[in-house]
Write a protein that holds these residues in place. Structure first.
Motif, PDB file in Angstrom:
ATOM      1  N   UNK A  78       0.858  -1.179   0.000  1.00  0.00           N
ATOM      2  CA  UNK A  78       0.000   0.000   0.000  1.00  0.00           C
ATOM      3  C   UNK A  78       0.898   1.234   0.000  1.00  0.00           C
ATOM      4  N   UNK A  79       0.573   2.207  -0.832  1.00  0.00           N
ATOM      5  CA  UNK A  79       1.349   3.443  -0.876  1.00  0.00           C
ATOM      6  C   UNK A  79       0.466   4.611  -0.463  1.00  0.00           C
ATOM      7  N   UNK A  80       1.075   5.593   0.179  1.00  0.00           N
ATOM      8  CA  UNK A  80       0.348   6.792   0.596  1.00  0.00           C
ATOM      9  C   UNK A  80       1.320   7.955   0.630  1.00  0.00           C
ATOM     10  N   UNK A  81       0.839   9.137   0.254  1.00  0.00           N
ATOM     11  CA  UNK A  81       1.688  10.314   0.230  1.00  0.00           C
ATOM     12  C   UNK A  81       0.880  11.525   0.663  1.00  0.00           C
ATOM     13  N   UNK A  82       1.531  12.423   1.383  1.00  0.00           N
ATOM     14  CA  UNK A  82       0.901  13.664   1.828  1.00  0.00           C
ATOM     15  C   UNK A  82       1.321  14.795   0.907  1.00  0.00           C
ATOM     16  N   UNK A  83       0.355  15.625   0.499  1.00  0.00           N
ATOM     17  CA  UNK A  83       0.674  16.742  -0.386  1.00  0.00           C
ATOM     18  C   UNK A  83       1.415  17.851   0.344  1.00  0.00           C
ATOM     19  N   UNK A  84       1.348  17.855   1.665  1.00  0.00           N
ATOM     20  CA  UNK A  84       2.020  18.882   2.460  1.00  0.00           C
ATOM     21  C   UNK A  84       2.597  18.244   3.721  1.00  0.00           C
ATOM     22  N   UNK A  85       3.748  17.598   3.605  1.00  0.00           N
ATOM     23  CA  UNK A  85       4.327  16.890   4.758  1.00  0.00           C
ATOM     24  C   UNK A  85       4.717  17.808   5.909  1.00  0.00           C
ATOM     25  N   UNK A  86       4.812  19.115   5.662  1.00  0.00           N
ATOM     26  CA  UNK A  86       5.104  20.031   6.765  1.00  0.00           C
ATOM     27  C   UNK A  86       3.919  20.110   7.720  1.00  0.00           C
ATOM     28  N   UNK A  87       2.715  19.853   7.208  1.00  0.00           N
ATOM     29  CA  UNK A  87       1.502  19.862   8.033  1.00  0.00           C
ATOM     30  C   UNK A  87       1.257  18.483   8.633  1.00  0.00           C
ATOM     31  N   UNK A  95      -0.269  -4.609   6.307  1.00  0.00           N
ATOM     32  CA  UNK A  95      -1.205  -5.632   6.784  1.00  0.00           C
ATOM     33  C   UNK A  95      -0.521  -6.987   6.895  1.00  0.00           C
ATOM     34  N   UNK A  96      -1.168  -7.893   7.628  1.00  0.00           N
ATOM     35  CA  UNK A  96      -0.706  -9.276   7.612  1.00  0.00           C
ATOM     36  C   UNK A  96      -0.906  -9.841   6.204  1.00  0.00           C
ATOM     37  N   UNK A  97      -0.197 -10.887   5.886  1.00  0.00           N
ATOM     38  CA  UNK A  97      -0.278 -11.470   4.547  1.00  0.00           C
ATOM     39  C   UNK A  97      -1.726 -11.823   4.209  1.00  0.00           C
ATOM     40  N   UNK A  98      -2.197 -11.340   3.087  1.00  0.00           N
ATOM     41  CA  UNK A  98      -3.565 -11.535   2.624  1.00  0.00           C
ATOM     42  C   UNK A  98      -4.599 -11.030   3.635  1.00  0.00           C
ATOM     43  N   UNK A  99      -4.266  -9.941   4.307  1.00  0.00           N
ATOM     44  CA  UNK A  99      -5.235  -9.305   5.199  1.00  0.00           C
ATOM     45  C   UNK A  99      -6.221  -8.496   4.375  1.00  0.00           C
ATOM     46  N   UNK A 100      -7.384  -8.224   4.933  1.00  0.00           N
ATOM     47  CA  UNK A 100      -8.390  -7.447   4.211  1.00  0.00           C
ATOM     48  C   UNK A 100      -8.207  -5.951   4.403  1.00  0.00           C
ATOM     49  N   UNK A 101      -7.280  -5.532   5.228  1.00  0.00           N
ATOM     50  CA  UNK A 101      -7.156  -4.099   5.476  1.00  0.00           C
ATOM     51  C   UNK A 101      -5.717  -3.712   5.775  1.00  0.00           C
ATOM     52  N   UNK A 102      -5.469  -2.420   5.693  1.00  0.00           N
ATOM     53  CA  UNK A 102      -4.189  -1.844   6.084  1.00  0.00           C
ATOM     54  C   UNK A 102      -4.490  -0.548   6.818  1.00  0.00           C
ATOM     55  N   UNK A 103      -3.473   0.039   7.430  1.00  0.00           N
ATOM     56  CA  UNK A 103      -3.682   1.263   8.191  1.00  0.00           C
ATOM     57  C   UNK A 103      -2.753   2.361   7.713  1.00  0.00           C
ATOM     58  N   UNK A 104      -3.268   3.593   7.744  1.00  0.00           N
ATOM     59  CA  UNK A 104      -2.462   4.767   7.472  1.00  0.00           C
ATOM     60  C   UNK A 104      -2.209   5.468   8.794  1.00  0.00           C
ATOM     61  N   UNK A 110      -3.567  16.951   1.758  1.00  0.00           N
ATOM     62  CA  UNK A 110      -4.361  15.878   1.160  1.00  0.00           C
ATOM     63  C   UNK A 110      -3.508  14.620   1.100  1.00  0.00           C
ATOM     64  N   UNK A 111      -4.044  13.551   1.637  1.00  0.00           N
ATOM     65  CA  UNK A 111      -3.334  12.273   1.629  1.00  0.00           C
ATOM     66  C   UNK A 111      -3.931  11.398   0.528  1.00  0.00           C
ATOM     67  N   UNK A 112      -3.084  10.977  -0.387  1.00  0.00           N
ATOM     68  CA  UNK A 112      -3.505  10.090  -1.479  1.00  0.00           C
ATOM     69  C   UNK A 112      -2.969   8.692  -1.207  1.00  0.00           C
ATOM     70  N   UNK A 113      -3.792   7.681  -1.458  1.00  0.00           N
ATOM     71  CA  UNK A 113      -3.370   6.315  -1.161  1.00  0.00           C
ATOM     72  C   UNK A 113      -3.789   5.376  -2.283  1.00  0.00           C
ATOM     73  N   UNK A 114      -3.061   4.264  -2.405  1.00  0.00           N
ATOM     74  CA  UNK A 114      -3.383   3.196  -3.353  1.00  0.00           C
ATOM     75  C   UNK A 114      -3.134   1.860  -2.674  1.00  0.00           C
ATOM     76  N   UNK A 115      -4.107   0.947  -2.817  1.00  0.00           N
ATOM     77  CA  UNK A 115      -3.992  -0.376  -2.206  1.00  0.00           C
ATOM     78  C   UNK A 115      -4.290  -1.445  -3.249  1.00  0.00           C
ATOM     79  N   UNK A 116      -3.263  -2.166  -3.731  1.00  0.00           N
ATOM     80  CA  UNK A 116      -3.503  -3.247  -4.702  1.00  0.00           C
ATOM     81  C   UNK A 116      -4.216  -4.423  -4.035  1.00  0.00           C
TER      82      UNK A 116
END
Length: 457
Positions: free
Chosen positions: A89-98, A106-115, A126-132
Motif C-alpha cells: 500500500x502506498x500513501x503520500x501527503x501533499x504537504x508533509x510540513x503539516x 497488513x498481515x499477509x492476505x489481510x483485508x485491510x491496512x492502516x495509514x 491531502x493524503x492520497x493512497x493506493x492499495x492493490x
C-alpha cells in the motif's frame, strides 16, 4: 458529531504525566475517549477513524480535523471490502510540513491496512493512497486533513483544563479553525466572552464549549478559592520537578511520600508556600500522616464526604484520602493510608513508588460505597451561608419557610433578623415569613457576620 474534548496534552503539558506518547494515549483511553463512526470515502473505500477524542470529520466535505498534539499520531484503517490487500500500500501527503503519512503493513492476505498520520503543524494537506488487491484492482482515494491547535497557555497546569479563582481569567488560543462561538454550561460558575475569555463567577465546575464550524471543543473549567488554586499550582510544580518517592526522606529536598506531598502543597517554608499547615501548626516540621490530616480536617469542620462522591461536588484543591491496603485495619483514622490532591477535571495528583518524576495524574475514584475513598477534605474552605438571597411567601405553604445553614464554620452560630415583622429566624437558622417586605438574616460566628437577603411576597 462528537465534540473534541481538551483532554490531550497540547500546549502547556505536565512533564510527569505526559512524558511518552504511549503513556498519553493510555491516559486518554482511560479517561473515556470514544471511538469514531466509520465514514465512506472515494472509490468505495471506507475510512474508520480509530483515534480518540481528538478526531472529528465533517460529513459534508469529508475533511478530517485533528489536533496537533505532542503525540501527533493518528491511525486510520483502510477497508477494501470483500477484497484482500495483495501488495504494498502506498500513501503520500501533499504537504508533509503539516502532516506526514506512513503505512502500517497488513498481515499477509489481510483485508485491510492502516495509514498512520503524524500531525506536525497547523494547516491542511491531502493524503492520497493506493492499495492493490487480490482481484487485480487497485483501491485508491484521497483524505483531506486539517490540523488545528488549541493552546490553553500558562494559565492551564495540564494543557487540557483551567483552574480559576476570583479575579483570574484565561483565554484559549485557537488556530487553524474558522471563527467560532463560545458558551458556558453554567454561567453561575464561569462565564465566557465572545472572544473566548473565561472568567470566574462562583465556586464549582463547568465546561466551556467552543464551536468552530464542524468542530466542537470542550474545555473543563474548575473555579475554586485563591488559596486552593495556589495549592494546585504547588502540586504541579512538584509534579514537574525531580521528585523521588521516599517515606524515610519524606521531608528532605526533592523527596516526598503521599502525605508530605499533599501537606507541602499547602505549607513548605523552604519553598515559601505559606498557605497553612494541614495539622494546625505552622511550626511543625514533619508533615502529618494522611490519616491524621483527614482527622484534623474533620475536626475543623472541613469535611466534604466520608466516601467517594461525584467529581462535580469537588473543588480543585480538595484533598482525597483513601485506603489502599485491604489486608487489615491499620488502627488509624478511618483506616486511611494514602493522600491525593484533587486538581479539577476529574483528576488527582498522586505519588507513586520509588522513581524520579514520581508524582502523576490519575482519575479521581468516585467510589460511592466508601470501600476505597474514606475521606474528602476542603482545607481552603471559607465560611459561608448556604444561600445569600431567597424569596418566601407570606401564605403558609412550600415557600413559607427556609432553612439557612453556615457551611465550613466552626463554633456556635448566632442568628438574627433585621426586621422580625417581615421574617423571623430561630436559633437553628430556620427562617419564617411574616408579612410582605424585605429583611436581612445575619449569622455571626468566629467574629464575622454573614447575611442573607429575604424577600417576602
Amino acid at each position: 458529531m462528537q465534540p473534541i474534548r481538551t483532554r490531550l496534552p497540547f500546549g502547556n503539558t505536565c512533564a510527569v504525566a505526559f512524558a511518552l506518547a504511549g503513556i498519553m494515549l493510555a491516559i486518554v483511553a482511560a479517561m473515556g475517549a470514544f471511538a469514531q463512526q466509520a465514514y465512506a470515502v472515494a472509490d468505495d473505500a471506507a475510512m474508520q477513524l480509530l483515534g480518540e477524542s481528538y478526531y472529528t470529520q465533517d460529513a459534508a466535505s469529508g475533511t478530517v480535523y485533528v489536533i496537533r498534539g505532542d503525540s501527533g499520531l493518528y491511525e486510520v484503517s483502510l477497508d477494501v471490502g470483500d477484497r484482500q490487500v495483495d501488495g504494498d500500500v502506498t500513501a503520500v501527503s501533499s504537504n508533509p510540513a503539516v502532516a506526514t503519512v506512513a503505512v502500517r503493513s497488513p498481515w499477509w492476505y489481510s483485508t485491510s491496512a492502516s495509514l498512520v498520520i503524524t500531525a506536525c503543524a497547523v494547516g491542511t494537506t491531502t493524503i492520497s493512497y493506493q492499495a492493490p488487491c487480490d482481484d487485480g484492482t487497485v483501491v485508491s482515494g484521497t483524505l483531506n486533513v486539517r490540523v488545528f491547535d488549541i493552546d490553553l497557555g500558562k494559565r492551564s497546569f495540564t494543557g487540557f483544563n483551567y483552574v480559576l479563582y476570583p479575579g483570574l481569567t484565561a483565554t484559549p488560543k485557537v488556530s487553524g479553525l474558522p471563527k467560532g462561538t463560545w458558551k458556558s454550561s453554567n454561567t453561575a460558575v464561569a462565564k465566557v466572552s465572545a472572544r473566548g475569555k473565561i472568567s470566574y463567577k462562583g465556586l464549582g465546575a463547568c465546561e466551556v464549549r467552543g464551536t468552530f464550524g464542524p468542530v466542537d471543543v470542550v474545555i473543563p473549567v474548575d473555579c475554586t478559592y485563591k488559596k486552593a488554586y495556589k495549592a494546585v499550582k504547588n502540586g504541579f510544580a512538584d509534579a514537574n520537578a525531580k521528585i523521588t518517592y521516599s517515606q524515610a526522606k519524606r521531608m528532605a529536598k526533592n523527596y516526598r511520600d503521599c502525605s508530605s506531598f499533599v501537606s507541602r502543597c499547602f505549607w513548605d517554608t523552604s519553598l515559601k508556600r505559606k498557605i497553612f499547615a494541614l495539622g494546625g501548626t505552622s511550626a511543625k516540621s514533619w508533615a502529618l500522616p494522611a490519616a491524621d490530616q483527614a482527622k484534623w480536617l474533620n475536626g475543623q469542620k472541613k469535611c466534604v464526604a466520608k466516601k467517594g462522591v461525584p467529581a462535580s461536588r469537588l473543588l480543585a484543591g480538595d484533598t482525597v484520602y483513601t485506603q489502599t491496603n485491604y489486608a487489615g485495619v491499620n488502627k488509624r483514622y478511618r483506616n486511611i493510608d494514602h493522600a491525593t490532591l484533587y486538581v479539577g477535571a476529574g483528576m488527582v495528583l498522586s505519588t507513586g513508588g520509588g522513581k524520579k518524576h514520581d508524582i502523576y495524574l490519575r482519575n479521581y475514584p468516585e467510589d460511592p460505597t466508601g470501600t476505597y475513598v474514606k475521606f474528602i477534605g476542603r482545607p481552603c474552605a471559607e465560611p459561608a451561608l448556604n444561600m445569600t438571597k431567597a424569596t418566601l411567601t407570606k401564605k403558609k405553604g412550600a415557600n413559607h419557610t427556609i432553612q439557612l445553614k453556615m457551611q465550613w464554620a466552626k463554633g456556635k452560630v448566632k442568628w438574627s433578623s433585621s426586621n422580625k415583622k417581615v421574617a423571623k429566624v430561630n436559633s437553628k437558622g430556620k427562617v419564617t415569613a411574616k408579612k410582605k417586605g424585605t429583611a436581612k438574616i445575619s449569622a455571626k460566628v468566629g467574629g464575622k457576620t454573614y447575611k442573607c437577603k429575604i424577600t417576602v411576597k
